[in-house]
Design a protein around this motif. Structure first.
Motif, mmCIF file in Angstrom:
data_model
loop_
_atom_site.group_PDB
_atom_site.id
_atom_site.type_symbol
_atom_site.label_atom_id
_atom_site.label_comp_id
_atom_site.label_asym_id
_atom_site.label_seq_id
_atom_site.Cartn_x
_atom_site.Cartn_y
_atom_site.Cartn_z
ATOM 1 N N HIS A 1 19.905 4.554 -11.855
ATOM 2 C CA HIS A 1 21.064 5.339 -11.406
ATOM 3 C C HIS A 1 20.807 6.820 -11.662
ATOM 4 O O HIS A 1 21.334 7.393 -12.616
ATOM 5 C CB HIS A 1 22.321 4.900 -12.165
ATOM 6 N N PRO A 2 20.015 7.479 -10.835
ATOM 7 C CA PRO A 2 19.665 8.886 -11.099
ATOM 8 C C PRO A 2 20.791 9.843 -10.721
ATOM 9 O O PRO A 2 20.654 10.701 -9.855
ATOM 10 C CB PRO A 2 18.433 9.091 -10.224
ATOM 11 N N ASP A 3 21.935 9.690 -11.385
ATOM 12 C CA ASP A 3 23.077 10.550 -11.125
ATOM 13 C C ASP A 3 22.879 11.881 -11.846
ATOM 14 O O ASP A 3 22.495 11.910 -13.009
ATOM 15 C CB ASP A 3 24.367 9.885 -11.631
ATOM 16 N N SER B 1 0.843 -1.194 0.000
ATOM 17 C CA SER B 1 0.000 0.000 0.000
ATOM 18 C C SER B 1 0.875 1.239 0.000
ATOM 19 O O SER B 1 2.108 1.169 0.079
ATOM 20 C CB SER B 1 -0.918 0.013 1.227
ATOM 21 N N ASP B 2 0.227 2.383 -0.086
ATOM 22 C CA ASP B 2 0.944 3.649 -0.067
ATOM 23 C C ASP B 2 1.737 3.822 1.226
ATOM 24 O O ASP B 2 2.755 4.519 1.253
ATOM 25 C CB ASP B 2 -0.059 4.799 -0.236
ATOM 26 N N PHE B 3 1.297 3.176 2.290
ATOM 27 C CA PHE B 3 1.976 3.285 3.583
ATOM 28 C C PHE B 3 3.266 2.462 3.622
ATOM 29 O O PHE B 3 4.073 2.619 4.531
ATOM 30 C CB PHE B 3 1.032 2.858 4.712
ATOM 31 N N ASP B 4 3.456 1.614 2.616
ATOM 32 C CA ASP B 4 4.699 0.835 2.500
ATOM 33 C C ASP B 4 5.730 1.516 1.622
ATOM 34 O O ASP B 4 6.840 1.017 1.444
ATOM 35 C CB ASP B 4 4.398 -0.555 1.911
ATOM 36 N N LEU B 5 5.375 2.667 1.064
ATOM 37 C CA LEU B 5 6.206 3.352 0.077
ATOM 38 C C LEU B 5 6.840 4.593 0.688
ATOM 39 O O LEU B 5 6.186 5.347 1.412
ATOM 40 C CB LEU B 5 5.341 3.752 -1.125
ATOM 41 N N PHE B 6 8.122 4.808 0.398
ATOM 42 C CA PHE B 6 8.770 6.055 0.806
ATOM 43 C C PHE B 6 9.776 6.463 -0.260
ATOM 44 O O PHE B 6 10.164 5.662 -1.115
ATOM 45 C CB PHE B 6 9.445 5.922 2.177
ATOM 46 N N TYR B 7 10.197 7.739 -0.200
ATOM 47 C CA TYR B 7 11.123 8.286 -1.189
ATOM 48 C C TYR B 7 12.384 8.789 -0.495
ATOM 49 O O TYR B 7 12.310 9.373 0.593
ATOM 50 C CB TYR B 7 10.482 9.445 -1.950
ATOM 51 N N THR B 8 13.535 8.570 -1.127
ATOM 52 C CA THR B 8 14.789 9.097 -0.620
ATOM 53 C C THR B 8 15.061 10.467 -1.238
ATOM 54 O O THR B 8 14.323 10.916 -2.124
ATOM 55 C CB THR B 8 15.945 8.129 -0.918
ATOM 56 N N GLU B 9 16.118 11.132 -0.793
ATOM 57 C CA GLU B 9 16.398 12.498 -1.224
ATOM 58 C C GLU B 9 16.627 12.611 -2.726
ATOM 59 O O GLU B 9 16.400 13.673 -3.320
ATOM 60 C CB GLU B 9 17.607 13.054 -0.469
ATOM 61 N N ASP B 10 17.094 11.525 -3.346
ATOM 62 C CA ASP B 10 17.318 11.564 -4.796
ATOM 63 C C ASP B 10 16.043 11.364 -5.605
ATOM 64 O O ASP B 10 16.067 11.322 -6.834
ATOM 65 C CB ASP B 10 18.367 10.525 -5.207
#
Length: 210
Positions: free
Chosen positions: A153-155, A66-75
């Motif tokens: 690889h979002p460099d 679910s959406d509660f299992d999802l998170f985003y890092t600074e990149d």
């Protein structure tokens, strides 16, 4: 509409596709959002973007999370709390996600002739094998492949035209190889693609295909 398509790459890697035919109200009424996601959607002006965002949450449910299992890092990369890899894309009528134990990137694009006008911005060595027949589809595969690699690889220094070459391919084989070639990166990924209803779905991974 329920889940449109599922592509099972192997036992631990699956692609989920949702065709958005519901109204915004129907999607809102059936999706639970965490606080961060609610703030994001409240800030969106486009109804299409809102529907795409909510359809991704329907796909999460289809995948057993679910959406509660999802998170985003600074990149800006999405992650699942259980440690599995997740990648997300949306284009007009379709939202897609892929979940895997391995690195994976995904993209979906509507096949539009205007991509020919911007080809010089992302086509490098690929110009050597492009042909006039089905050029829009070829270019869309290449763009989607490079987007997928970039998501792995979002460099900030990666240039599509220079650092993400895509090997020659046949549209009917639905597979090629993509590369991330920028020091210190020297990586190679299998690229898989599927064309349906005027859209091109592309994903990159080195997960073995069963």
């Amino acid at each position: 509409m329920p889940l449109y398509k599922t592509l099972k790459h192997n036992d631990t890697t699956t692609v989920y596709v949702w065709k958005i035919e519901e109204s915004l109200q129907d999607l809102v009424s059936t999706v639970q959002l965490n606080e961060r996601s609610q703030k994001r959607i409240d800030g969106m002006r486009s109804e299409s973007h809102k529907k795409g965002f909510l359809a991704v949450r329907k796909l999460l449910e289809a995948a057993g999370v679910s959406d509660f299992d999802l998170f985003y890092t600074e990149d800006g990369k999405p992650h699942l709390k259980d440690g599995r890899k997740i990648t997300i894309s949306h284009s007009f009528e379709f939202s897609v996600i892929a979940i895997s134990d391995s690195e994976i990137g995904i993209d979906i694009e509507k096949n539009r002739d205007k991509i020919k006008r911007i080809a010089s911005k992302f086509i490098g060595k690929e110009a050597n094998y492009l042909v006039d027949e089905n050029l829009t589809e070829q270019l869309t595969v290449i763009w989607g492949a490079k987007e997928s690699l970039f998501k792995i690889h979002p460099d900030g220094g990666l240039l599509f035209i220079e650092h993400l070459p895509i090997d020659e391919f046949n549209l009917y084989h639905k597979q090629t190889i993509g590369h991330i070639l920028k020091k210190p990166f020297n990586e190679h990924y299998n690229i898989y693609f599927d064309i349906f209803e005027g859209y091109t779905l592309v994903y990159a991974t080195n997960a073995p295909k069963s």
